[in-house]
Every structure is written in structure tokens, then in C-alpha cells.
Design a protein around this motif. Structure first.
Motif, PDB file in Angstrom:
ATOM      1  N   LEU A 100       0.804  -1.229   0.000  1.00 24.83           N
ATOM      2  CA  LEU A 100       0.000   0.000   0.000  1.00 24.83           C
ATOM      3  C   LEU A 100       0.832   1.272   0.000  1.00 24.83           C
ATOM      4  O   LEU A 100       0.351   2.344  -0.353  1.00 24.83           O
ATOM      5  CB  LEU A 100      -0.934   0.027   1.217  1.00 24.83           C
ATOM      6  N   GLY A 101       2.107   1.172   0.438  1.00 30.03           N
ATOM      7  CA  GLY A 101       2.934   2.370   0.535  1.00 30.03           C
ATOM      8  C   GLY A 101       2.690   3.110   1.841  1.00 30.03           C
ATOM      9  O   GLY A 101       1.897   2.680   2.686  1.00 30.03           O
ATOM     10  N   PRO A 102       3.339   4.247   2.026  1.00 33.53           N
ATOM     11  CA  PRO A 102       3.321   4.925   3.326  1.00 33.53           C
ATOM     12  C   PRO A 102       2.056   5.735   3.624  1.00 33.53           C
ATOM     13  O   PRO A 102       1.800   6.055   4.786  1.00 33.53           O
ATOM     14  CB  PRO A 102       4.531   5.862   3.245  1.00 33.53           C
ATOM     15  N   ASP A 103       1.280   6.051   2.594  1.00 33.73           N
ATOM     16  CA  ASP A 103       0.210   7.036   2.795  1.00 33.73           C
ATOM     17  C   ASP A 103      -1.142   6.446   3.196  1.00 33.73           C
ATOM     18  O   ASP A 103      -1.965   7.131   3.785  1.00 33.73           O
ATOM     19  CB  ASP A 103       0.028   7.878   1.529  1.00 33.73           C
ATOM     20  N   ARG A 104      -1.380   5.195   2.869  1.00 30.98           N
ATOM     21  CA  ARG A 104      -2.679   4.605   3.226  1.00 30.98           C
ATOM     22  C   ARG A 104      -2.644   4.043   4.643  1.00 30.98           C
ATOM     23  O   ARG A 104      -1.585   3.792   5.215  1.00 30.98           O
ATOM     24  CB  ARG A 104      -3.050   3.503   2.234  1.00 30.98           C
ATOM     25  N   ILE A 105      -3.830   3.844   5.181  1.00 32.92           N
ATOM     26  CA  ILE A 105      -3.966   3.385   6.564  1.00 32.92           C
ATOM     27  C   ILE A 105      -3.857   1.861   6.622  1.00 32.92           C
ATOM     28  O   ILE A 105      -4.482   1.160   5.827  1.00 32.92           O
ATOM     29  CB  ILE A 105      -5.339   3.819   7.130  1.00 32.92           C
ATOM     30  N   VAL A 106      -3.069   1.377   7.562  1.00 30.21           N
ATOM     31  CA  VAL A 106      -3.011  -0.054   7.824  1.00 30.21           C
ATOM     32  C   VAL A 106      -3.369  -0.285   9.288  1.00 30.21           C
ATOM     33  O   VAL A 106      -2.710   0.244  10.181  1.00 30.21           O
ATOM     34  CB  VAL A 106      -1.611  -0.653   7.531  1.00 30.21           C
ATOM     35  N   GLY A 107      -4.440  -1.046   9.507  1.00 33.12           N
ATOM     36  CA  GLY A 107      -4.858  -1.395  10.863  1.00 33.12           C
ATOM     37  C   GLY A 107      -4.601  -2.866  11.108  1.00 33.12           C
ATOM     38  O   GLY A 107      -4.598  -3.672  10.174  1.00 33.12           O
ATOM     39  N   ALA A 108      -4.384  -3.210  12.373  1.00 33.67           N
ATOM     40  CA  ALA A 108      -4.103  -4.604  12.716  1.00 33.67           C
ATOM     41  C   ALA A 108      -4.818  -4.992  13.990  1.00 33.67           C
ATOM     42  O   ALA A 108      -5.037  -4.162  14.873  1.00 33.67           O
ATOM     43  CB  ALA A 108      -2.597  -4.813  12.883  1.00 33.67           C
ATOM     44  N   THR A 109      -5.175  -6.263  14.070  1.00 34.57           N
ATOM     45  CA  THR A 109      -5.753  -6.808  15.299  1.00 34.57           C
ATOM     46  C   THR A 109      -4.610  -7.250  16.208  1.00 34.57           C
ATOM     47  O   THR A 109      -3.666  -7.890  15.748  1.00 34.57           O
ATOM     48  CB  THR A 109      -6.653  -8.011  14.970  1.00 34.57           C
ATOM     49  N   ALA A 110      -4.696  -6.913  17.488  1.00 34.67           N
ATOM     50  CA  ALA A 110      -3.669  -7.336  18.449  1.00 34.67           C
ATOM     51  C   ALA A 110      -4.333  -7.759  19.748  1.00 34.67           C
ATOM     52  O   ALA A 110      -5.154  -7.022  20.294  1.00 34.67           O
ATOM     53  CB  ALA A 110      -2.675  -6.203  18.705  1.00 34.67           C
ATOM     54  N   LYS A 111      -3.966  -8.950  20.219  1.00 34.51           N
ATOM     55  CA  LYS A 111      -4.548  -9.463  21.460  1.00 34.51           C
ATOM     56  C   LYS A 111      -3.529  -9.531  22.604  1.00 34.51           C
ATOM     57  O   LYS A 111      -3.880  -9.851  23.722  1.00 34.51           O
ATOM     58  CB  LYS A 111      -5.154 -10.847  21.233  1.00 34.51           C
TER      59      LYS A 111
END
Length: 210
Positions: A100-111
Motif C-alpha cells: 500500500l505504501g506509506p500514505d494509506r492506513i493499515v490497521g491490525a488486530t492485536a490481542k
């Protein structure tokens, strides 16, 4: 770090909606004040997912709300979404960030704190942490203690939202945790009045954070 308003994060669920009622619910939720929308289509093929994503994006764009696509990087890129959210069994955060490159949002699930730190180091912009309560969605969930949520929030400099069975009546359990907001599915997707549900939830989140 991207300037994200994570106060009220709507995650969609199509299992009890037609496409028309899903779009109507998303629009009403946007009117009610949701600050981020994730389109989650666990059982849709790529073409169907993309067509729906484009329709949802028309709505979110009107309200200036970022649209996040669950899991599917290809669909996110094809529809011009703001970003992608990945779970522990999806593509690794580092790969999604590379694509996606640096500008788009990346979300992650973390437990866990370890998973949160790894996601942050790999380029995640925010974390979804839960399930705080058992959920009624079809997604398999494992409970997350509020103490773990609190520890995750304090371990990384990116925003974290609590998710999992949260609604107006039970979200008080999060009081005092440094969350950026809450993510909800059923509390809006199943509401008789999604606009009012969103407005009430947003008010409660802001009151709690202050």
C-alpha cells in the motif's frame, strides 16, 4: 503518524442485511457521527466485494469519513479506499504496508502486548483490541481482558480501539483505559435507529475519554 479520529469505528456485517439495507445503515451511521467505517465481507467473492466497496465509499466520501477494507488489499486498492485492516491470519502487516505504501492506513488486530509491538514495528497505524465481550457476529473471537487492553494502549504510540460486543450499556468497563475509541458491529448494524445509536455511542465515548 496519521491523524485518525478513532472515536467511533463502525465495522459492517452483511449477514442480516440486504445490500440496500446495509448501505442505508452505513449512511445513517455516518449521519450519526461514526468517524471510521470498515467494510467487512468475509464470504464475498472479489467482484462482489469490490462492487459493494465502491458503493460504500460513495457514502463515506460524502461525509469525509475514511473507508477501511477488511483483509482484502486488492479490493482496497481497486476501490481507492483509505486503507486495510488485517487480522492475525491475514497478510502480515509488513507486506500490506509494502504493497500500500506509506500514505494509506493499515490497521491490525492485536490481542497481546507482543503482537501490538510487532504490528507497530511493521507499520500499523492503529490497533483493534478485543473481544472485550463475547460477540454475536460470525467471527470467532477470544476474550481480551481490559487489563491487557490497557497494557497494549500504553505499550505502543499508535491509537488502539476496543472491539467486541460493546454497546451503550456495557462500555463503562473501559473507563480509565487510554483507548482512542471503540469499534462496534451489532450496536449499530442491528439497531432500529442506526443514526441515533451512533450519536449516543459517540457521545458516551467522548464523555468517557474526558
Amino acid at each position: 503518524m496519521k491523524n485518525l479520529d478513532m472515536s467511533l469505528y463502525l465495522v459492517t456485517d452483511s449477514t442480516y442485511h440486504t445490500e440496500e439495507s446495509l448501505l442505508r445503515t452505513v449512511e445513517a451511521a455516518c449521519e450519526g457521527g461514526v468517524t471510521l467505517v470498515q467494510l467487512r465481507e468475509k464470504h464475498a467473492g472479489g467482484r462482489e466485494y469490490l462492487e459493494k466497496a465502491r458503493k460504500v465509499r460513495e457514502i463515506t466520501d460524502r461525509f469525509g469519513i475514511p473507508l477501511i477494507i477488511d483483509d482484502r488489499v486488492d479490493v482496497a486498492m481497486a476501490c481507492g479506499a483509505a486503507g486495510v485492516h488485517v487480522g492475525s491470519s491475514d497478510l502480515p502487516v509488513s507486506e500490506v504496508r509494502r504493497i500500500l505504501g506509506p500514505d494509506r492506513i493499515v490497521g491490525a488486530t492485536a490481542k497481546t502486548v507482543e503482537a501490538a509491538r510487532k504490528a507497530y514495528e511493521d507499520g500499523a497505524d492503529y490497533l483493534g483490541v478485543g473481544a472485550i465481550y463475547p460477540t454475536t457476529t460470525k467471527v470467532v473471537t477470544i476474550r481480551t481482558e481490559v487489563s491487557t487492553l490497557d497494557a497494549i494502549c500504553r505499550a505502543v504510540p499508535i491509537p488502539a480501539v476496543a472491539i467486541g460486543g460493546l454497546n451503550l450499556e456495557n462500555m463503562g468497563i473501559l473507563d480509565g483505559t487510554p483507548i482512542a475509541g471503540i469499534a462496534v458491529v451489532s450496536a449499530i448494524m442491528k439497531a432500529e435507529d442506526p443514526k441515533k445509536a451512533a450519536s449516543d455511542l459517540l457521545g458516551k465515548v467522548r464523555q468517557m475519554r474526558h
